[in-house]
Design an enzyme around this catalytic site. Structure first.
Site, mmCIF file in Angstrom:
data_model
loop_
_atom_site.group_PDB
_atom_site.id
_atom_site.type_symbol
_atom_site.label_atom_id
_atom_site.label_comp_id
_atom_site.label_asym_id
_atom_site.label_seq_id
_atom_site.Cartn_x
_atom_site.Cartn_y
_atom_site.Cartn_z
ATOM 1 C CG HIS A 284 0.149 -0.059 2.489
ATOM 2 N ND1 HIS A 284 0.679 -1.566 2.557
ATOM 3 C CD2 HIS A 284 -0.252 1.388 3.755
ATOM 4 C CE1 HIS A 284 0.610 -0.315 4.083
ATOM 5 N NE2 HIS A 284 0.900 0.732 4.479
ATOM 6 C CG ASP B 127 1.779 4.566 4.490
ATOM 7 O OD1 ASP B 127 1.394 3.798 4.942
ATOM 8 O OD2 ASP B 127 3.506 4.836 5.148
ATOM 9 C CG HIS C 244 5.474 0.870 2.858
ATOM 10 N ND1 HIS C 244 4.838 2.075 2.413
ATOM 11 C CD2 HIS C 244 4.760 0.619 4.092
ATOM 12 C CE1 HIS C 244 3.836 2.408 2.618
ATOM 13 N NE2 HIS C 244 3.875 1.501 4.281
ATOM 14 N NE ARG D 2 7.393 -5.933 12.945
ATOM 15 C CZ ARG D 2 8.089 -4.918 11.884
ATOM 16 N NH1 ARG D 2 6.929 -5.848 10.867
ATOM 17 N NH2 ARG D 2 8.189 -4.209 11.415
#
Ligand SMILES: *[C@@H]1O[C@H](CO)[C@@H](O)[C@H](O)[C@H]1NC(C)=O
Ligand SMILES: *[C@@H]1O[C@H](CO)[C@@H](O)[C@H](O)[C@H]1NC(C)=O
Ligand SMILES: *[C@@H]1O[C@H](CO)[C@@H](O)[C@H](O)[C@H]1NC(C)=O
Ligand SMILES: *[C@@H]1O[C@H](CO)[C@@H](O)[C@H](O)[C@H]1NC(C)=O
Ligand SMILES: *[C@@H]1O[C@H](CO)[C@@H](O)[C@H](O)[C@H]1NC(C)=O
Ligand SMILES: *[C@@H]1O[C@H](CO)[C@@H](O)[C@H](O)[C@H]1NC(C)=O
Length: 745
Positions: A674, A676, A726, A736
């Site tokens: 995607h 940002d 990314h 995480r």
């Protein structure tokens, strides 16, 4: 270096001892010089030592009367009394009166210092053309009915003060041999009655020092005098009579102002040499010494930010733990977890450890007296060191430095970062409220460095055990801070909040000092400390920015700018250290404690439009009420990095989407490719690959470049909406966490 410092301190100690004993020796001799000073002191108080210091500086020939005698002269200053002084003088004069040329200067000692030397005083005395000269003041005491009997004075002070007078020995003897009263009768009344009798006045050739040429009494005259700095000496100028008085007397209730003047006069501190007495009478704490035993009182009297850090700093002080008895008073339930941990880890570290918690309902005064009493009642306690939890000591040598300075009561200067608020008051208004001494700002800002005699102190101080057991044996040595309504504005400018705390006020005659000879640390603000979150210090970025940075910013962050500690693992993807371990851990704890993870659904009421095309399992900073603080962090900490790597781009530091993402195999493990909705994005790893999770990382498609080993506390910074398509690589085990902001959307 350490060696050297100790060595020179030792020499200075020896030197000052020698100097002192020599001058005492000389005083025992029958006077041979023309001017003899006679002073009454029944005890070697701090004031007496100060008097002797000023006398020795000018090499006066001083004989002390009454040392070791019980004082029966009453409480001079509050009521009448002082007859004992006349009796002692009468006795001393019997053997002196036959010395034709001898001039005797008789003075009080506890509240008096010399500002000029013997030659000057002798000359001024001769200029009066009288045989007997008494100090004068504008206030009549003790019998105001005698006022009309006084000769009138055109210009000058009209009334007699018996705190100082000078005359030929024969004439002094003539006056004091008339004394046949009691030790607790009033000396000033006695001399006054002689003076107002015209026959006696003429026979004794007696006058008053109307214009303060020799004697400056401060009672009723505080507004008349100002400090006058010379190259070596400091004195006062009387601005009304334009005189330079040689003797300064802090009579009646002018002690605070007098102590302030005596911080300078005659040569204690001046602009050329700074503090000239600071190295005198030091205690030597070098190796091979048996360290004194110290009882430490730690006071947590309100919710206090950065308490674990305070305790860490305390533990890191350079002092042998087996010489420390530790007493902790904690009045806050909120801090019980911190104290519990401190207790468990350190209960066997010190010589003794005692903690009193909120369940005891102690008032602040009770708690402080309890800690003081532990030292007072323990004859092996050499020093009592009191420290409040809002004092961040950055100087590990603090206890040693204070002991070495060898004062009955001494505190290190600590100030609120960048503010004028400190742990001492330099003055008091006439009605007992906060006032600022003329030198307060210079001392706080370190423009005048020394050891300062001051009236009120709070937060941190060291008291000798012996002093507690003697001069301070009565327990009420604390006063509550009082704010004059008119002073509130000024005080508030110096401090954002008038918190309640207790100040130490020693009994009269015991000097209390603050030293700014070293950097010791700072005061933090306990105002606006909201304890309704889980890790509340995270919210302290506005109230205590320096402590916030020290706790939460990565120790190598500043090296981005100094040593270029910054990497570029993929084109235009910058990677740098930003958050500390504690910041990462506390943020994750905070969010897990909040617990409402979004679940990674497309429908999202938290955002405009209510639909997220690339949803993550996350919590927005806004949801934990942390968005203001986070944006401030972006502006203060991230913006400078942006300017460095994208030079010429000035970020507004604005972001709507600030959130923490949680990747875990059984909920959301990865994020599909995607862009940002940002000009640039920061993405901070909050935990450790290998330790806390497996897999993870980030892949930038256009460059076929992946970063598979994110580092805890490090951030990526990359362009958002065009070049840097990314994806979040799958987390295969564990959990995480990353903190993400879309900046300048
Ligand atoms: C005091 O004595 C001096 C001489 O020493 C004399 O000149 C002066 O007139 C005397 N003053 C009074 C008031 O007697
Ligand atoms: C302290 O105060 C609380 C609440 O006022 C009370 O319940 C408790 O018994 C008190 N404890 C002591 C030791 O006085
Ligand atoms: C403390 O923080 C909580 C949660 O953010 C908030 O609801 C509350 O109003 C705050 N209290 C004060 C006194 O600011
Ligand atoms: C800071 O950088 C130094 C030198 O590169 C390194 O040894 C140290 O571990 C770093 N500190 C932290 C907390 O990562
Ligand atoms: C991407 O890089 C990997 C190795 O890093 C390589 O095996 C692969 O062929 C590359 N793919 C493209 C499309 O260049
Ligand atoms: C996943 O992590 C747990 C605990 O950290 C560990 O016991 C387990 O072996 C790990 N599994 C894999 C496949 O690495």
């Amino acid at each position: 270096m350490e060696h050297h410092r100790c060595f020179s301190a030792l020499i200075l100690t020896l030197m000052s001892c020698v100097h002192y004993s020599l001058s005492m020796e000389r005083n025992k001799d029958i006077p041979t010089e023309k001017l003899l000073v006679l002073a009454v002191a029944t005890q070697e108080t701090d004031g007496f030592h100060r008097f002797m210091q000023s006398a020795n500086y000018f090499k006066f020939n001083v004989k002390v009367l009454g040392m070791g005698e019980e004082w029966k002269g009453g409480d001079v200053g509050r009521s009448i009394g002082g007859g004992q002084k006349v009796r002692l003088l009468k006795e001393a004069m019997e053997s002196l009166a036959d010395q034709e040329d001898l001039v005797v200067l008789f003075v009080d000692s506890y509240d008096l210092i010399f500002a000029g030397g013997p030659e000057e005083i002798f000359r001024k005395f001769q200029q009066t053309n009288h045989k007997l000269v008494f100090a004068a003041e504008g206030i009549i005491w003790p019998d105001s009915r005698l006022a009309e009997k006084y000769p009138s004075v055109r210009n000058g002070k009209r009334f007699l003060n018996s705190g100082g007078f000078i005359g030929y020995a024969r004439y002094i003897q003539k006056i004091v041999k008339q004394w046949d009263l009691h030790d607790n009768d009033d000396d000033q009344l006695f001399y006054t009655k002689v003076y107002v009798d015209p026959l006696q006045r003429e026979k004794l050739n007696m006058t008053l020092d109307h214009k303060c040429e020799i004697f400056q009494n401060l009672n009723g005259a505080v507004d008349e005098v100002i400090l006058k700095f010379g190259t070596e000496r400091v004195r006062v100028r009387n601005t009304v009579y334009n005189s330079l008085p040689s003797i300064i007397h802090g009579n009646v209730n002018t002690k605070i102002y007098f102590n302030y003047l005596a911080n300078y006069i005659p040569n204690v501190w001046n602009y050329e040499q700074g503090c000239t007495i600071c190295d005198q009478d030091m205690v030597d704490l070098c190796e091979n010494i048996k360290f004194p035993q110290v009882t430490v009182g730690i006071y947590i009297e309100q919710p206090t930010p950065f308490l674990p850090e305070f305790l860490e700093r305390f533990l890191s002080l350079d002092y042998p733990n087996d010489k420390l008895n530790v007493f902790v008073h904690n009045s806050e339930v909120y801090h019980e977890k911190h104290i519990q941990k401190f207790w468990e880890e350190n209960k066997d570290v010190f010589r003794s450890f005692k903690a009193v918690g909120p369940e005891e309902n102690l008032t602040q005064g009770e708690a402080r007296n309890m800690g003081m009493d532990l030292c007072r009642k323990d004859l092996s306690c050499d020093y009592y060191f009191s420290i409040d939890a809002d004092v961040m000591l950055t100087n590990r040598q603090t206890i040693k430095l204070l002991i070495e300075q060898n004062r009955k009561i001494i505190g290190p200067l600590v100030t609120r970062h960048g503010k004028l608020w400190s742990n001492f008051w330099g003055a008091l208004s006439l009605d007992g409220y906060y006032a600022r001494s003329e030198d307060y700002i210079d001392i706080v800002q370190g423009k005048r460095v020394g050891v300062w005699n001051i009236p009120f102190m709070a937060h941190i101080y060291l008291i000798k055990g012996q002093t507690l057991r003697n001069e301070l044996k009565n327990r009420n040595v604390f006063v509550l801070e009082r704010l004059d309504p008119d002073m509130t504005v000024q005080r508030e400018r110096e401090s954002p909040s008038p918190e309640s705390f207790q100040m130490l006020r020693p009994p009269q005659g015991v000097f209390m000092y603050v030293t700014n000879r070293h950097e010791f640390g700072r005061l933090i603000s306990t105002a606006n400390y909201n304890t309704s979150h889980y890790n509340n210090d995270l919210w302290q970025i506005f109230e205590n920015p320096l402590d916030w940075r020290e706790k939460y910013i990565h120790p190598n962050y500043t090296r981005i700018f100094t040593d270029n500690v910054l990497e570029q693992p993929c084109p235009d993807v910058f990677w740098f250290p930003v958050l500390s371990e504690k910041a990462c851990d506390e943020l994750v704890e905070e969010l897990e404690n909040y617990g409402s993870w979004s679940g990674g659904r497309h429908e999202d009421k938290r955002i405009n439009g209510g639909y997220e095309t690339v949803p993550t399992d996350d919590i927005h900073m806004k949801q934990i009420d942390f968005d203001k603080e986070w944006l401030h962090f972006i502006r203060e900490i991230i913006s400078p990095v942006t300017l460095k790597v994208f030079s010429g781009y000035y970020t507004k530091g604005y972001a709507i989407m600030n959130f923490v993402v949680k990747y875990t195999p059984n909920r959301q493990a990865y994020l599909r490719p995607h862009h940002d909705s940002s000009t640039f994005t920061i993405n901070i790893a909050l935990n450790n690959k290998g330790l806390d999770f497996q897999g993870g990382g980030c892949r930038f498609h256009r460059y076929n470049c992946s970063i598979e080993s994110p580092r805890k506390g490090w951030s990526f910074m990359h362009p958002g909406r065009l070049t840097h398509l990314h994806e979040g690589l799958p987390t295969t085990n564990g959990t995480r966490y990353i903190a993400v902001s879309f900046i300048d959307p």
